[in-house]
Design a protein around this motif. Structure first.
Motif, PDB file in Angstrom:
ATOM      1  N   LYS A 106      69.304  16.707  53.249  1.00  0.00           N
ATOM      2  CA  LYS A 106      69.038  15.639  52.371  1.00  0.00           C
ATOM      3  C   LYS A 106      69.683  15.357  51.125  1.00  0.00           C
ATOM      4  CE  LYS A 106      64.857  14.033  51.998  1.00  0.00           C
ATOM      5  NZ  LYS A 106      63.441  13.728  51.817  1.00  0.00           N
ATOM      6  N   ARG A 112      67.885   6.274  54.856  1.00  0.00           N
ATOM      7  CA  ARG A 112      68.490   6.129  53.276  1.00  0.00           C
ATOM      8  C   ARG A 112      67.021   5.864  52.540  1.00  0.00           C
ATOM      9  NH1 ARG A 112      72.794   5.879  50.201  1.00  0.00           N
ATOM     10  NH2 ARG A 112      72.660   4.619  48.240  1.00  0.00           N
ATOM     11  N   ASP A 163      59.122  16.352  52.845  1.00  0.00           N
ATOM     12  CA  ASP A 163      59.271  16.042  51.486  1.00  0.00           C
ATOM     13  C   ASP A 163      58.434  16.805  50.397  1.00  0.00           C
ATOM     14  OD1 ASP A 163      61.297  14.513  52.020  1.00  0.00           O
ATOM     15  OD2 ASP A 163      60.480  12.585  51.790  1.00  0.00           O
ATOM     16  N   ALA A 217      67.354   9.765  48.022  1.00  0.00           N
ATOM     17  CA  ALA A 217      68.242  10.453  48.826  1.00  0.00           C
ATOM     18  C   ALA A 217      68.439   9.795  50.101  1.00  0.00           C
ATOM     19  CB  ALA A 217      67.618  11.771  48.941  1.00  0.00           C
ATOM     20  N   THR A 218      69.430  10.462  50.650  1.00  0.00           N
ATOM     21  CA  THR A 218      69.990   9.935  52.038  1.00  0.00           C
ATOM     22  C   THR A 218      69.895  11.179  52.836  1.00  0.00           C
ATOM     23  OG1 THR A 218      71.400   8.096  51.283  1.00  0.00           O
ATOM     24  CG2 THR A 218      71.842   8.984  53.552  1.00  0.00           C
ATOM     25  N   VAL A 219      69.260  10.891  54.109  1.00  0.00           N
ATOM     26  CA  VAL A 219      69.025  12.024  55.264  1.00  0.00           C
ATOM     27  C   VAL A 219      70.186  12.044  56.076  1.00  0.00           C
ATOM     28  CG1 VAL A 219      67.458  13.211  56.794  1.00  0.00           C
ATOM     29  CG2 VAL A 219      66.660  12.109  54.528  1.00  0.00           C
TER      30      VAL A 219
END
Length: 650
Positions: free
Chosen positions: A47, A26, A159, A30-32
């Motif tokens: 994501k 996290r 990313d 965003a949270t993966v």
């Protein structure tokens, strides 16, 4: 503690396709999650943008735009972006799942890397950034957390595009600056602008950190660190780690120059400089400087118990009182014993030997470096490059280039370099061959079945499965409705590389027959047997065969589908009357026999209508089902008003 248990997304299926299995990490934006693509049956990383950011329309628009740009990158050192979707309030990216750990994890475990090892990590990182810069994409968040190392040692940068979208958002950036302030270029701090040279600055900071184990600028607050980026230069790594060669210091200095114009123009230029310095370092360079450092330390520090000083004496084994005072003991201290002087002399001798060894090491390295001009290094930047471009770069360096048979590869586009032999980064003598292996395209997979779909539906299905949609071919079909897909080329179930286009074949419907000159009754029945709604009009045209078709709409060859309305115009027959009461050849609809339409394969309802419109009675029999499986009579002519029996079945 398993944080996935409390996460409401775990166990859900996004977009009807991606099942969330667990939470990986996290972050601020965003949270993966670890997920499974149920359509392609593969593990992916998802994501999901935080809800607060997802409500910012400007952010979402830029996020989607950058995701598309990132997905266009095809490079083995870039974490691939497969898809971008929105499911309700969830805006998310679907990415390649990389099993391994981040460069930050590795750095925390090791403390720091040797100069050569650090450069070896930086080359694939810069190759990935270089691919982005060639595509006009700026990463804006280069740091060890965004560098992944796979279980087999491959380096991948993650990313891409997300940082650009974030910095363009109208929302506050405080949370993100705290996380990345250690790598911000001066221009990002002062004006918020960034280009490829800003990525180069961050890469230079990361190189410093890999070698020293620490960031060049530290402070109590993010603002203090940002202030130092603007007002202080990044120091040379050799100031922290003795033995770092000046060439490496120069790399860090060039990349982190305050003036962007003094830095390498992009990651590709910085990659070339790093590869040149890396190629000049012996393979065992890191081990040598570690051993030299340990030897020097063992000389400059007395082993436990080797020397016992009187209480309160601050002398050491080498820099003792005699040394500090020109060979004479200082006032207030007694003269040293013979044993003390012997130890001092012995230690001094070891120091000279160590210094000589270090000098010999440095001299040997310098000689090797100067004579290494007879060698070239296979640049890692050629991986993913067009074969012709890679050939030109290698031949310009004096290398002989050979091309191997192409192979399929899931990361490299068709026609680009998959691998080289010797591998990227290896030394090769000038004139020796380097073999390049081109990509044949993505690994072949089965073409999906899109028969019966509309053209847009078929195109979407193919694209969702990763295929490139090619030309649209239109052809008549007696069984597939107009504007519906007949099939594909190659056919469904056959394997083809997604890099090769798939042709979609669309039905133009049944071909309207050319009926001009045919018997009107036969023509009408023929059209009815095709499932068409027939209107028969009659008019008198001299010179034409009586009861023949003189006009039709639509024209012959036009595509039609079952249920379409068609019209034929039939030439009227003359009513010839002889001396008796009998009319001969009169168009009174009293013909004895008329053609029986073939209705096998049609629905019972359509068959009944076609037969009755042709002038027949219909008897339906059978044991269920809605399709005509048999008829009697099955064709030819039959008396008007007679009964045709049809047998229904499933």
């Amino acid at each position: 503690m398993d944080t996935s248990v409390a996460d409401p997304l775990v166990g859900q299926v996004l977009d009807g396709r991606y099942r969330i299995e667990s939470r990986i990490a996290r972050g601020g934006m965003a949270t993966v999650y670890l997920a499974r693509d149920m359509r392609l049956d593969r593990v992916v990383a998802i994501k999901v943008m935080h809800a607060g950011l997802a409500s910012d329309e400007d952010f979402v628009a830029r996020f989607i735009g950058e995701a598309k740009a990132a997905a266009a990158l095809s490079h083995p050192n870039v974490v691939a972006v497969y898809d971008q979707r929105t499911d309700g309030e969830h805006v998310f990216l679907v990415m390649e799942y990389v099993a391994g750990r981040t460069l930050r994890d590795a750095l925390n475990a090791l403390g720091r890397l040797g100069p050569r090892a650090a450069l070896e990590i930086m080359m694939p990182v810069l190759a990935a950034l270089g691919a982005a810069h060639r595509a006009g994409l700026v990463h804006r968040d280069v740091k060890p957390e965004n560098v992944l190392i796979t279980e087999d040692g491959q380096v991948k940068v993650a990313d891409f595009g997300l940082a650009r979208a974030e910095t363009a958002s109208k929302m506050t950036k405080t949370g993100v600056i705290i996380g990345t302030v250690g790598y911000l270029s001066p221009e990002q701090v002062l004006s918020g602008t960034a280009d490829a040279r800003s990525d180069v600055y961050a890469a230079g900071v990361m190189l410093y950190e890999l070698i020293t184990g620490e960031l060049p600028h530290r402070g109590d607050t993010p603002l203090a660190v940002a202030y130092k980026h603007v007002n202080e230069t990044v120091p040379p790594p050799s100031g922290v780690v003795p033995g770092v060669p000046p060439q490496v210091d120069a790399l860090v200095a060039d990349a982190t120059a305050h003036d962007p114009a003094r830095r390498p123009v992009d990651a590709n230029q910085f990659h070339a400089e790093v590869a040149e310095v890396f190629g000049g370092l012996p393979r065992d360079f890191d081990r040598r400087i570690e051993e030299a450092s340990r030897n020097a330390t063992s000389v400059l520090e007395a082993p436990p118990g080797a020397f016992e000083a009187p209480p309160g004496d601050g002398r050491t084994a080498v820099l003792d009182a005699d040394t500090l005072h020109g060979g004479h003991p200082p006032a207030g201290h007694p003269p040293r014993s013979r044993a003390d002087r012997a130890i001092g002399a012995l230690t001094g001798r070891y120091a000279l030997i160590a210094i000589g060894a270090i000098a010999a090491l440095i001299l040997g390295w310098a000689v090797w470096y100067q004579t290494s001009g007879q060698y070239e290094h296979v640049p890692s930047s050629i991986i993913g490059m067009r074969v012709d471009d890679a050939r030109g770069q290698l031949e310009a360096a004096g290398l002989d280039v050979r091309i191997a048979d192409p192979v399929y590869d899931d990361r490299i586009r068709k026609g680009n370099v998959v691998k080289s032999d010797p591998p990227a980064g290896a030394r090769v003598a000038q004139g020796e061959p380097v073999t390049l292996t081109p990509s044949k395209g993505l690994t072949p997979r089965e073409v999906p079945d899109v028969k019966g779909k509309t053209l847009p539906e078929a195109q979407q299905t193919l694209e969702d499965d990763g295929f490139k949609v090619g030309d649209t071919k239109k052809t008549p079909s007696q069984t597939v409705a107009k504007d519906r897909v007949i099939g594909t080329d190659p056919e469904a179930g056959q394997k083809q590389s997604p890099d090769e286009p798939v042709t979609v074949i669309v039905s133009t419907g049944m071909a309207m027959p050319d009926l001009i000159g045919e018997n009107g009754d036969a023509a009408a029945n023929r059209l009815r047997s095709m499932g068409l709604k027939v209107t028969v009009r009659k008019k008198k045209v001299d010179g034409k065969e009586p009861n023949s078709v003189i006009e039709q709409a639509p024209a012959g060859g036009t595509g039609v589908s079952r249920g379409d309305e068609v019209t034929i115009v039939v030439n009227k027959r003359d009513c010839l009357v002889d001396a008796g009461p009998i009319q001969i050849g009169c168009d009174d609809g009293s013909e004895t026999n008329v053609p029986v339409p073939n209705v096998v394969g049609r629905t019972v309802r359509d068959a009944e209508r076609a037969l009755r419109e042709s002038g027949f009675e219909v008897n339906v029999t059978g044991f269920g089902g809605n399709i005509v499986r048999f008829q009697s009579p099955g064709g030819g002519d039959a008396p008007r008003g007679s009964t045709v029996t049809i047998v229904r079945g499933p």
